[in-house]
Each structure stands twice: as structure tokens, then as C-alpha cells.
Motif scaffolding. Sequence first.
Motif, PDB file in Angstrom:
ATOM      1  N   UNK A 104     -60.743  15.690  30.741  1.00 30.80           N
ATOM      2  CA  UNK A 104     -61.753  15.840  31.780  1.00 30.80           C
ATOM      3  C   UNK A 104     -62.571  17.107  31.541  1.00 30.80           C
ATOM      4  N   UNK A 105     -61.883  18.206  31.256  1.00 33.50           N
ATOM      5  CA  UNK A 105     -62.570  19.474  31.076  1.00 33.50           C
ATOM      6  C   UNK A 105     -63.414  19.514  29.813  1.00 33.50           C
ATOM      7  N   UNK A 106     -62.958  18.824  28.786  1.00 34.18           N
ATOM      8  CA  UNK A 106     -63.741  18.796  27.548  1.00 34.18           C
ATOM      9  C   UNK A 106     -64.866  17.778  27.637  1.00 34.18           C
ATOM     10  N   UNK A 107     -64.975  17.123  28.792  1.00 34.72           N
ATOM     11  CA  UNK A 107     -66.032  16.128  29.026  1.00 34.72           C
ATOM     12  C   UNK A 107     -66.027  15.077  27.932  1.00 34.72           C
ATOM     13  N   UNK A 108     -64.868  14.586  27.557  1.00 38.43           N
ATOM     14  CA  UNK A 108     -64.778  13.625  26.466  1.00 38.43           C
ATOM     15  C   UNK A 108     -65.563  12.357  26.790  1.00 38.43           C
ATOM     16  N   UNK A 109     -65.341  11.821  27.994  1.00 35.77           N
ATOM     17  CA  UNK A 109     -66.011  10.563  28.344  1.00 35.77           C
ATOM     18  C   UNK A 109     -67.514  10.766  28.571  1.00 35.77           C
ATOM     19  N   UNK A 110     -67.941  11.810  29.343  1.00 33.29           N
ATOM     20  CA  UNK A 110     -69.392  12.040  29.443  1.00 33.29           C
ATOM     21  C   UNK A 110     -70.057  12.241  28.086  1.00 33.29           C
ATOM     22  N   UNK A 111     -69.412  13.002  27.190  1.00 31.85           N
ATOM     23  CA  UNK A 111     -70.012  13.228  25.874  1.00 31.85           C
ATOM     24  C   UNK A 111     -70.196  11.904  25.143  1.00 31.85           C
ATOM     25  N   UNK A 112     -69.187  11.048  25.235  1.00 33.09           N
ATOM     26  CA  UNK A 112     -69.276   9.738  24.585  1.00 33.09           C
ATOM     27  C   UNK A 112     -70.458   8.938  25.147  1.00 33.09           C
ATOM     28  N   UNK A 113     -70.542   8.866  26.484  1.00 32.81           N
ATOM     29  CA  UNK A 113     -71.630   8.100  27.107  1.00 32.81           C
ATOM     30  C   UNK A 113     -72.983   8.685  26.725  1.00 32.81           C
ATOM     31  N   UNK A 114     -73.079  10.016  26.792  1.00 32.09           N
ATOM     32  CA  UNK A 114     -74.368  10.659  26.535  1.00 32.09           C
ATOM     33  C   UNK A 114     -74.816  10.490  25.091  1.00 32.09           C
TER      34      UNK A 114
END
Lengths: 420, 309
Positions: free
Chosen positions: A383-393
Amino acid sequence: MKIFNWVTAGLAVLTLAACAPSTAPQAEGGDEKSGTLQVWLFDEPNRAPKEKVIQEAIKEFETANSGVEVEVTYIPTTPARHEKFKGAFNDPASAPDVAEYGNTDLAEYAAAGGFADLSADVSAWSEGSDISPDLLQSATVDGKLYGVPWFIGVRALYYRTDVFKELGLAPPTSIKELAAAARKVRAEKPDMYGMAVGGEYTFGALPFVWDAGGDIERLDSAESREGVRAYTDLFTDDNCPPQTCASLTGGKTVELFASGKAAMGLLGNFNRSAVDAGPAAGKYAVIPLPGAKAGSVAPAFAGGNNLGVMKSSKHRSLAVEFLQLLAGRTYQTKMYGAMGNLPTLTSARDQIAASDEFLLPFLATVSAGTKFVPIDPAWVKIDNQKVIPTMLQKIVTKQATLEEATSEAATAVNAAFGRP
Amino acid sequence: MTQVVVPAGVRHPRPRSGRARRFAPWLYLLPAAAVLLPIFGYPIYMLGLLSVFDYRQAQVSGGEPTSFIGLANYRTLLEDDKFWSILAQTVFFAAALVIATLAVGATLAVVLTRAGRWPRLLLSFAAMAAWAAPAMTGSTVWMFLFDADLGLVNQVLGIDGFNWFYDKWVTFGVVGATVVWHSFPFVMVVLYAGIQAIPPSVREAASLDGASEWQSFWQIIVPMLRPLITIVVIQSVIWDFKIFTQIYVMTNGGGIAGQNSVLNVYAYQTAFGSSEYGLGSAIGVVMTLILLVITLFYIRALYRTGERL
């Protein structure tokens, strides 16, 4: 001289070893029957009604236990909460006795050894059996129960009834219909987004992934990729342009819908007051988020908050007693009235459902089956590394293909879990 | 220490023996060292120490024992592609910032010396205000100015809805402008003071000899201000390499897909976001070493050209 050097080096190593970074002393809890009970609760955007209910509970509790005072501190829900909790774990003197915490943070806090095991207390509690095993599971790590689920939050599809009527659209029953409706709205009303989606809206994307049979721990599987594609396909100029939507958080998509700039949005039952305060008030309806198969419901994320007792608490029985009062049926119902928090006690939920139609789509979503993030400290890292947002973006800004981005995310997830 | 015997009849204090002369500077440094060593030495020592331990939240709060893992944190870091790409873009961004800050600061310093009284006061006041603005406040205000829907910039340019924080380089441009806005006043003030200290006769002589404004800047002012310029360059390099607030606030912690992250933000997110205190410390150590090397290069370059600090 050479010997002298060796001795110096040896001494240096010894000093180093002796000065290992400090670790908080393991606090020994206690069971005092009087004094001040410290309670931490989250500071919601609209706190007044919550505070009123809590004051009522405190009064009842103080009357029943003479010589006991309850002091409530409201802590932020922002990531700063982690600092507060870490501080409490590191320094028992400034820790509360009872604390409210988000259920996604549970694993990290459990690994830090901050909360007490409440398994025995809950099984001895008359209302304990009213909480479904699924929910108790979301507060359990390695067979130990670190809190009592206090309320749950579920997201469903909000849509604008006026816009749908004007354009002759029916509420979507599948993701395909949803995408088609969204594009039609955008085509007919260029000032509006069809469905508000966000590149930083993890819990908006996950239902699509889960619906396709995918999983956070296998983001590079064919199923996960299908779900990711279904969500990222909504980031196009004919629905929600990446220029605007790639950086949106979940909260921003709520704002878009509430301000009347989007015809659809994936919002929680807890967002009702925000929507009712804006131009979309009275012109919307809610249905469960449809899945890919016509008529199916996409699994929602079972978010929510737990109440826990700190391991370092000096008033263990009192803390458990106060926790049970807050989590009991009376106050769960009152909290629903004040904040719209969905109760975790089955009987309380049934009673409320009978009296409030607004809740039906959310309850239908719950009964269709919900999903949860991995109960592991790794999740906090992901969550903190924004793994999923980074993937989507990366996908919606075309910095990477869907295959590349999902593989990269899967690698990051594995690394967080400490797997090769 | 041996006593130095001063021969009778000598009135002026004479150069003392070699040993005393060697100790004297250290003696004078003592008060400063007594303050600076604990303040800077201890945190750096702790930073280095943490970086060789497996030290996460569970270890801090005593849930798991702390273990010494040698250089494993550094190995993880060096094998991390993300670290390398962030390091590269940090260096690039910092270099661009240093150049921009110096160019803006130096230009305005020259303008200050030429300007009349009121324009000079106005410019100084504006610069002081920018200097005094806390990084957090400044970043937030610039963010509002460049807001996609409500920002002044978009309204003036008539490009409502344009997201300045979407493209990687546009974002770096806007954030860079904010950083330069925050840091040029220091450069300007220092150089302005330096220019004022140059005897007017020197520049008069230059202009009598037919030197243009441009020539007299590069051939007269710059060489004379060299020690000052060195100091502002080192300061700017250090500041801009450590940039944090503007990036963290304006791009919401690194921008879309983390494309605008810099080393300091990455260290913060690793140490405090992911609770990997050991790994975060290792990034901090690497940053400190890089800055030390940069500073050493400068000092060496100075000695080589015979300039004195």
C-alpha cells in the motif's frame, strides 16, 4: 603497532555490537480497576455526531464504574495515523488503552506486537457470537483475535437517475453495459465524465480484478490482467481522460460524483452525506457494482474499523468492558444513526436494513461475498509503495503495456512478501 | 605539553614552537566542535548504525529481535533498478535547479545594482517574501496556481482543465520553478553584497577601457566573486540534491506512477512509509556520501586554482 590496530578494530566492533539500535521495552500490562482510561478514536470529517454518541457511552460507563474516567483523543485518519500508532507501540507511557484502527492496518500492528489477544474475551461475550466468522477472521492474525470489528464500509455503484433517464439508459447489469453507459454519457454531455475512476483508487480497481478471478498476490495471472484491463479501459477520453483521471484518489472520485461532474462512481455507504450535501443530492440511486457476467455482482472490498485493546494497557478488564460497550448492539445502532457506519453485529444490521432502503444495495453487495487484502505486514508495504496505483497509472498513461505493468507489480508484491 | 620559554627582553609574542602551533587551531576549534560534533555526529552515527541492521517496525516496538545483517541493505539497494533511476533523475533535476537558481539569482543581483531606489526596494521585498515563505506554504500556493480546474494560470492562459502534473517533464518544470522561486533570493542577496563590495573604480576602469556590460560581468565581477560563487554553488548543490517538500507536496509523494520521485522522497517513503528503517538509513548514508564527494571535489578544485575559501 599491528596488534594495536587489531585491538582498536576489535574494540570498534564491540562498541558497535553493544550499541545496537534501541528497541522499546516490552510493556507489562496491568489490571487496575480505577483511574483514567485512554481511548483513541478516528477523527472523521464530520465528527460532531460521532462525538455525541461517544460522550453518551462514556457517561454510561463512568456511572457504572465509579472512580473511572474515560478520556478520548481523536486521531487523524491520514497516513499520519501510522506515526501515532508506532509512537504508542514504542512508548507505552503515551499509549491508549483502547484504540480504533483500520482493518487493513491490522497485520502491521499485530506484527509490531501492539495489541492484546482478545479471543477469550470475545468468546465469553454474550454479543460476540453475533459477529459473523468472516468478519472476525478479518481481525485475526495467526489464530489470535486482535480486535473487535466495529463497523464495515462497502462500496457500490452510485449513478445519476436524472442523467440516465434523460439519455434513456438503464442501470448497468454488467461491466460491459457499465462501460457503454459511461461512454454514452460522455458523448452526449461532454462536460461530464461517464464514470469517475482514479489511478490512485486501489479499492476502486480491486473489485474488477476480483470479479475476473484475479488476486492481489497474483497480479500477473491471466485473470488478474483481465480485471485490470476492464478497469483501465475506463481511462479513455470518451469516459474519464487519463490527463485528469490518472492521478485521482478514491476521495477525488467521490468529489467528482458529489459535485455533479460524473454520472457514475464507486462510492461507499459512508459517502452518503458527502453526496447529499452536493448538487447530486436526491438525483441518484445505488446498485451493487455489476461483474463481467450479466446479472452478477463484483466482489467488494470489506473495509472497516476495529476496536482493540493495547497490550500495554494498565486497565485490561476496564478496557475490554468499554470496548464491549461501544461494540455492543446499542451503540453500534447509535453509531449508524450518527455516522452511517454499517454495524458488524448481524442482528443490528438486519434491524437497520428493515428500516432504511438506502442500505439494501450495500447489504446485497455484502451477501454476494466480499474480499479482503492479504492479512500480512506485506500489505502495508504494498500500500505504501503504491504498487497498485503505480501499475494502473503506468497502463493508463501508456508508460508500460498492461503485461509489463502487471508483471512489475507482481514482482513488487512478491518482494513485499519476501518471496523470490 | 612542554612549556615554551620566552626569552627575557622579547616584547612581541614570537612564533611558538612547532608543537604549540599545531595545537592552537584545534584549541580554537574546540568550542565549535563541542557543539557541532554531538549535533551532527550522533545522527550520522545512528544513521550508519541503523543501515547495517534489519530494523523494521516490528524490531522498533520489540515484536521481533533486532539482527545485524551487515551490508545486506546496501546490496538490496544497489540491485534495485528503481533506486538507480531515481538517483539519476535526482542528479539531473538537482543540476538543472542549481543552474537555474544561479542564473536567476545572478541576473537579479546585477539588476539590483543597476535599478533605481524604488524598483530595488520592491524587488528586494518580493525576494525576501519568497525567501521567508515556508516550503510547505509556497508549494501549496504554487499548486493552487497551477490547479487544473481552479488555478489562476489556467484561467489566464485559457486552458481550463489542463493538468500540469500529468507529464513527467512538465511536472518537473513546475516543481523546479517553485524550488528556484524559494532559493534564488539567497543567491541574489549574497552576490549583490559581493558586487557592492567591488570598488567602483575597478568597474569604471573597465568601462573606460571599452568593456561591454556582458564582458565586465564575466571578466571582472565573476572572477572577483569567485569565492562567493563557490559557496552559493555548494549550498545550492546540497539544497537541491536534498529536495523534498516541493516534490512531496506538489506531486502527492512522487507523481503519477512515481515518475517524479527524488532520492529524499524515496528514502522517506522507504523508511517511514514502509517502516523499513534500516533500508531507509542505507539510502540516507548513500546520499550523505554523494554530497561529501561533491563537496570534496569542490574544495580540491579550489586548492588547485590557488583560490582560498
